[in-house]
Design a protein around this motif. Structure first.
Motif, short mmCIF file in Angstrom:
data_model
loop_
_atom_site.label_atom_id
_atom_site.label_comp_id
_atom_site.label_asym_id
_atom_site.label_seq_id
_atom_site.Cartn_x
_atom_site.Cartn_y
_atom_site.Cartn_z
N GLU A 358 0.95 -1.38 0.02
CA GLU A 358 -0.11 0.06 0.08
C GLU A 358 0.95 1.17 -0.06
O GLU A 358 0.50 2.38 -0.46
N LYS A 361 2.24 1.77 -3.42
CA LYS A 361 1.06 2.45 -4.25
C LYS A 361 1.06 3.94 -4.22
O LYS A 361 0.98 4.74 -4.85
N PRO A 397 -5.89 5.96 -11.85
CA PRO A 397 -7.07 4.81 -11.34
C PRO A 397 -6.63 3.44 -11.23
O PRO A 397 -7.11 2.66 -10.74
N LEU A 398 -5.61 3.17 -12.49
CA LEU A 398 -5.25 1.49 -12.42
C LEU A 398 -4.59 1.33 -11.19
O LEU A 398 -4.67 0.20 -10.67
N GLU A 400 -4.45 2.54 -8.23
CA GLU A 400 -5.31 2.79 -7.24
C GLU A 400 -6.04 1.61 -6.94
O GLU A 400 -6.34 0.96 -5.63
N LYS A 401 -6.42 0.94 -7.92
CA LYS A 401 -7.29 -0.45 -7.76
C LYS A 401 -6.44 -1.63 -7.67
O LYS A 401 -6.99 -2.88 -7.57
N GLU A 403 -4.21 -4.74 -6.61
CA GLU A 403 -4.26 -5.56 -5.31
C GLU A 403 -3.18 -6.37 -5.18
O GLU A 403 -2.36 -6.78 -6.30
#
Length: 433
Positions: A358, A361, A397-398, A400-401, A403
């Motif tokens: 996290e 990211k 946006p890519l 942030e999503k 995993e």
């Protein structure tokens, strides 16, 4: 303007237009800026040396370095020099050639429309003569020798040759002193005719201009020109299926050994936006394995295996992708052993690192948001058809999503023992005290 599309991101709008001749145009107006930046790119680079020229039936292989040579000669016209013309408009101009693309750009705080017209006109008006071509050979030869004398460039080009031997990737982007001597004006004309077609090019403008006025200017400029019928250029190689050399070394006049480890992509990169997502999953993976904040980095640093020169990179272009980890080292054997061990244990290392993931990211998103303040970053990072027209605005946006399990999965796909290669540069024996 029936083909005009708009994309809204972060309160800004990118206008995209596909002209009848096939040229893709992206415009991002920023009236609060004083500067305008433009880049015109063709999907043609140093690896594209083999194709079937117009009117012929068999493939022809052109000398290494011809795309870069062509870039140099595009500025030199019959009755003017494009560099000088941009200068008269108060603009800076430049160009670069990579493995798979050639780009021409300008930056200006005035006369933006005149600069756009100049950019389109000089790139879309070829003029090559044997006299001018022969004159340029000495200049490019000096550039080649300059790169050959740079050990860091030698390190990078050495690992690329390891991963892609006997392919155009193994040849320097600028070619060799011998290969450029073989280039003729006819060669340049044939390569230009094949790859410098509007449907194989894109224009990205960002900065202080009025969108409607700029669209009208570009449409009128292109309507006045004649181009050959729309067709798709040919690209010859599948680099994932080429052999790999596990190890090579050389000696140079350096003080400390240099080592680079390459991980060649043997997996297939997804097409379009999924390919962009793949790219940033690898970026996050490399950060979790080798960044300064990792326990692995700190252990190598404290042992004296690496120093502040240690770094990593990931390159994904049309048809190939690879990662590199490199640096100066007092202990080349330990460097190789530990860096490869980290790669081979990647899945076990990262699969439970939720907190580090996290944070990685957030750091990457932060860097990307900062880069959105740069007109050059926005335009230069546009890859056209490679990622289905995605821009920097689509990246955040890519990420942030994303995993963690997706990064673990891509590590399993990308890192394979048979894909790893090592290249090292040692000081010459006479240089060792």
């Amino acid at each position: 303007m029936k083909d005009l599309a708009t994309t809204v991101r972060f309160g800004e709008t990118i206008y995209t237009l596909k002209l009848p001749n096939g040229l893709t145009v992206n415009l991002l107006a920023r009236p609060q800026y004083h500067k305008t930046y433009g880049v015109l790119t063709t999907n043609y680079g140093s690896v594209d040396t083999t194709f079937i020229p117009e009117g012929q039936n068999e493939p022809v292989t052109y000398p290494a370095g011809i795309a870069h040579f062509l870039e140099h000669k595009m500025f030199d016209k019959e009755d003017y020099d494009a560099f000088d013309l941009f200068g008269k408009y108060g603009a800076d101009s430049n160009a670069f050639t990579s493995y798979t693309r050639t780009s021409y750009m300008f930056s200006t705080t005035e006369n933006a429309q005149a600069c756009v017209t100049t950019l389109l006109d000089f790139v879309q008006t070829p003029y090559f003569t044997d006299e001018k071509v022969n004159k340029e050979k000495g200049i490019i030869d000096q550039e080649i020798k300059m790169y050959e004398d740079n050990p860091n460039w030698g390190l990078f080009s050495g690992i690329v040759k390891n991963m892609y031997p006997q392919t155009p990737l193994a040849l320097d982007i600028a070619g060799t002193s011998q290969s450029i001597q073989e280039i003729t004006a006819q060669d340049l004309n044939e390569c230009y005719a094949h790859f410098y077609r509007p449907e194989n090019m894109n224009l990205f403008l960002v900065g202080n201009f009025i969108v409607d006025d700029m669209i009208s200017l570009i449409e009128e400029n292109q309507a006045e020109k004649e181009f050959p019928p729309l067709t798709s250029p040919q690209y010859q190689f599948d680099y994932t299926k080429t052999d790999l050399l596990p190890y090579r070394m050389e000696e140079r006049d350096i003080q400390q050994p240099k080592t680079i480890i390459g991980i060649k992509g043997l997996d297939q990169v997804p097409a379009g936006r999924a390919g962009l997502f793949y790219y940033f999953k690898i970026e996050i993976l490399m950060q979790l394995l080798y960044s300064e904040s990792t326990p692995q980095y700190l252990a190598m640093y404290n042992q004296g295996v690496i120093d502040d020169s240690f770094d990593y990179d990931f390159l994904l272009e049309r048809g190939f992708h690879f990662a590199t980890i490199y640096g100066n080292t007092k202990d080349p054997q330990a460097f190789v052993k530990q860096v490869i061990q980290i790669a081979e244990n990647a899945v076990e290392t990262i699969q439970n690192q939720t907190e580090a993931f996290e944070l990685a990211k957030k750091e990457l998103v932060g860097r990307l948001i900062t880069s959105l303040d740069s007109l050059e970053s926005i335009a230069n990072n546009y890859e056209g058809e490679l990622f289905a027209g995605a821009t920097l605005f689509d990246v955040i946006p890519l990420i942030e999503k994303m995993e963690l399990n997706e990064v673990v999965e891509v590590a399993q796909q990308f890192i394979k023992e048979e894909a790893i290669s090592v290249y090292q540069i040692f000081p010459k024996e006479d240089d060792i005290q």
